[in-house]
Design an enzyme around this catalytic site. Sequence first.
Site, mmCIF file in Angstrom:
data_model
loop_
_atom_site.group_PDB
_atom_site.id
_atom_site.type_symbol
_atom_site.label_atom_id
_atom_site.label_comp_id
_atom_site.label_asym_id
_atom_site.label_seq_id
_atom_site.Cartn_x
_atom_site.Cartn_y
_atom_site.Cartn_z
ATOM 1 N N HIS A 130 -1.344 1.682 15.901
ATOM 2 C CA HIS A 130 -0.151 1.845 15.328
ATOM 3 C C HIS A 130 1.114 1.520 16.058
ATOM 4 C CE1 HIS A 130 -3.487 4.097 13.016
ATOM 5 N NE2 HIS A 130 -2.350 3.835 12.112
ATOM 6 N N ALA A 161 2.349 -3.179 11.123
ATOM 7 C CA ALA A 161 2.339 -4.589 11.927
ATOM 8 C C ALA A 161 0.892 -4.600 12.205
ATOM 9 C CB ALA A 161 3.379 -4.696 12.810
ATOM 10 N N ASP A 162 0.253 -3.605 13.042
ATOM 11 C CA ASP A 162 -1.229 -3.706 13.377
ATOM 12 C C ASP A 162 -2.004 -4.242 12.445
ATOM 13 O OD1 ASP A 162 -0.513 -1.837 16.105
ATOM 14 O OD2 ASP A 162 0.526 -1.512 14.350
ATOM 15 N N TYR A 163 -1.595 -3.989 11.064
ATOM 16 C CA TYR A 163 -2.673 -4.220 9.935
ATOM 17 C C TYR A 163 -2.007 -5.626 9.197
ATOM 18 C CZ TYR A 163 -3.936 0.450 10.751
ATOM 19 O OH TYR A 163 -4.089 1.780 11.376
ATOM 20 N N ILE A 164 -1.350 -6.517 9.970
ATOM 21 C CA ILE A 164 -0.992 -7.583 9.160
ATOM 22 C C ILE A 164 -2.036 -8.669 9.354
ATOM 23 C CG2 ILE A 164 0.330 -8.689 11.132
ATOM 24 C CD1 ILE A 164 2.668 -9.048 8.889
ATOM 25 N N GLU A 177 -4.620 -6.590 2.787
ATOM 26 C CA GLU A 177 -3.293 -7.305 3.240
ATOM 27 C C GLU A 177 -3.391 -8.703 3.069
ATOM 28 O OE1 GLU A 177 -5.136 -5.191 5.062
ATOM 29 O OE2 GLU A 177 -3.960 -3.441 5.120
ATOM 30 N N PRO A 203 -5.185 -9.624 8.952
ATOM 31 C CA PRO A 203 -6.018 -10.070 7.994
ATOM 32 C C PRO A 203 -5.210 -10.906 6.994
ATOM 33 C CG PRO A 203 -6.373 -7.450 8.114
ATOM 34 C CD PRO A 203 -5.423 -7.902 8.749
ATOM 35 N N GLU A 224 0.826 -1.117 0.020
ATOM 36 C CA GLU A 224 0.009 -0.018 -0.061
ATOM 37 C C GLU A 224 0.870 1.259 -0.221
ATOM 38 O OE1 GLU A 224 -2.536 -0.781 3.333
ATOM 39 O OE2 GLU A 224 -2.918 -2.677 2.805
#
Lengths: 337, 409
Positions: free
Chosen positions: A129, A84-87, A60, A89, A29
């Site tokens: 975050h 890393a908080d969005y990994i 993701e 998914p 992204e």
Amino acid sequence: MPVMNMVQALNNALDEKLGADPDVLIFGEDVGYFGGVFRVTDGLQAKHGLTRCFDTPIAEGGIIATAIGMGAYGLRPVVEIQFADYILPAFDQLVSEAARLRYRSNGEFWAPLTVRTPYGGGIFGGQTHSQSPEAIFAHVVGLKTVVPSNPYDAKGLLIAAIEDDDPVIMLEPKRIYNGPFDGHHDRPLKTWAGHPKAEVPTGLYRVPLGKAAVVREGRAVTVLAYGTMVHVALSGIDEAGVDAELLDLRSLVPLDIEAITASVRKTGRCVILHEASRFGGFGGELSALVQERCFDHLKAPIERVAGWDTPYPHAFEWDYFPGPARLVAALRRVMEY
Amino acid sequence: MNNQPRLTLHIPEPPARPGDHPDFGGMKLPKAGETMRPDVDAAEPTMRDMPFGLIRVLDDGHNAVCPWDPHLEADVLHRGLRAMMLTRAFDDRLFRAHRQGKTSFYMKSTGEEAIAVAQSLMLDRRDMCFPTYRVLGWLMARGYPLLDLVNQIFSNAGDPLRGRQLPILYSARAYGFYSISGNLGSRFGHAVGWAMASAYKGDDRIALAYVGEGTTAEGGFHEALTFASVYRAPVILCVTNNQWAISSFSGIAGADETTFAAKALAYGIPGLRVDGNDFLAVWAATQWAAERARLNLGATLIELFTYRAAGHSTADDPAKYRPADEALQWPLGDPIERLKEHLIVRGEWDEERHAALQAALEDEVRAAVRAGEAIGTLGKSKPELGSMFEDVFKEPDWRVIEQRREMGV
């Protein structure tokens, strides 16, 4: 020798790998034209071309799935998960697919992908975050997990990760992208200028996966840390005034068990420092390994200094963050035991 | 007070349950030849009615009709028929092997054989299939050794996957067959990535992937479609709509509201709906999508409309949730019978030859199962124990080395 911060060192590693290997490509992204929200891919699309470094949809799981398919074809994709908080998914793709593909296909297919993702707190990022999810990846058989603590290692580890034939997750401590951080948030920001590990050679070099670094030699107690916490540990050790040996693990999987056991057998004491929450954290595994392998050498119980078992709170960031004061207290406990 | 009705929660239900007469009356079935065939390079906006048609080639008299007739030589049809019959014979024999306690698990593809067989024969050997667990026909069409299948199902010393996978979760790279996992839909995006890699390299290979209709609800399905659309990946994305996801009828996945092919509309790619029990229609639609892919025109979504004639697996009893004779009432018939009748109508086949082929295939399967049994059924023979510790990583790390030593292997 060129002096770089960690962002520049990572960018330099990617630039040189793109130049050296046509099978390396980057996506994620905002990583294309814009160069990434932390600027790690800045200028790479302009220099190497649209298909070598491009933007993806905000998915993701789709990013990792695409990378696995490309890896199975023979490419070496390097993907960025913006935080890393969005990994999460992509967790199924990492656990059920990337990590298992080689094993379940008896070596017919594998996924040589590198996942770069900024992690950790200290940037007023709140709970979405700031997290440090290394333990949940280290637990997954078939994944490698590395965490650099300085620009030199960041470049060398990233190159080694890209060249590795197994899936590697590189957690980048975003608090120290632009300068080392000793945990004293109320003091002026430092840059990497003048730091010995900010001298980053041009050209490809590797920091091998699975090799810890002795950052500070000592005889009284071993401190195990990685990422931002390496710098926090240094200041904590100074403030405690103990003759501590500090190991920067650099790689959680594979783990340099020999360096850890050699150090603890020498010092007889061990304090583990990480930013992630304590319960079920990677410190638990480290503690168990040290106990299993160094019990006869231990003079004090192993201590874990970690984030509290709460989500990362925005207003109480510095109360959550395991700063030097908490390490000092732990060091004194083990020394006075 | 207002006069609005109280809200009601809608839970879809199939038209017939056990004890009911199977009811396919609500199904709209265009006749063979009715659904148009756009030019391969037609613009997507001109094809937006395709997801609501049904591509059929074989008519009720078993003749092939235009516009989708692929005009295949009889030799190709004989190969297709043989692979379909072999798939069914193998399924029946190995299902029985499970009932005899020779293995832990099995899944049949009965009624769906035309799909994988036609697509396997149609696509190039260099292309890659990202399978589900119900496309054994792909391997059968390419001559994969039956004994290797049996050994995998028995997890014995001859298992090409060295006992690591549940029965039938094969991997066969040399046959263009990607590794299966038990997770649903998680390889749909791999096919897109693989196809993007082929395009990135400037190669001419394309990918084909399957999911069942139930899996279209997974996020990974939509992520794969998004990536396939955005990057115009040379990939054929197939939804095998066999009406049942274990015990959930297709309405639970949204079939009452629209077709699965229509999911393509939102992604701006062509969506074809195909009679999956019509070998010629499957071939023709796949050929159309493959041509588009190779012309850099991007991805196609194909809904293969079929019926899962057997249970979900050896652990399933479909009589508990659907009429027992529903498969026999399926209005699009049986794919093997239909291709057989077509060949007979063409004068290229007859009952005697069919019976002889059936007997020969059953012998072939029986011989393979016997050879597998000679090595050992599940638990009677195993791959070398030490191999359990290999391939976790390319090179083992100290944990695996120590633990292997701890086991003494």
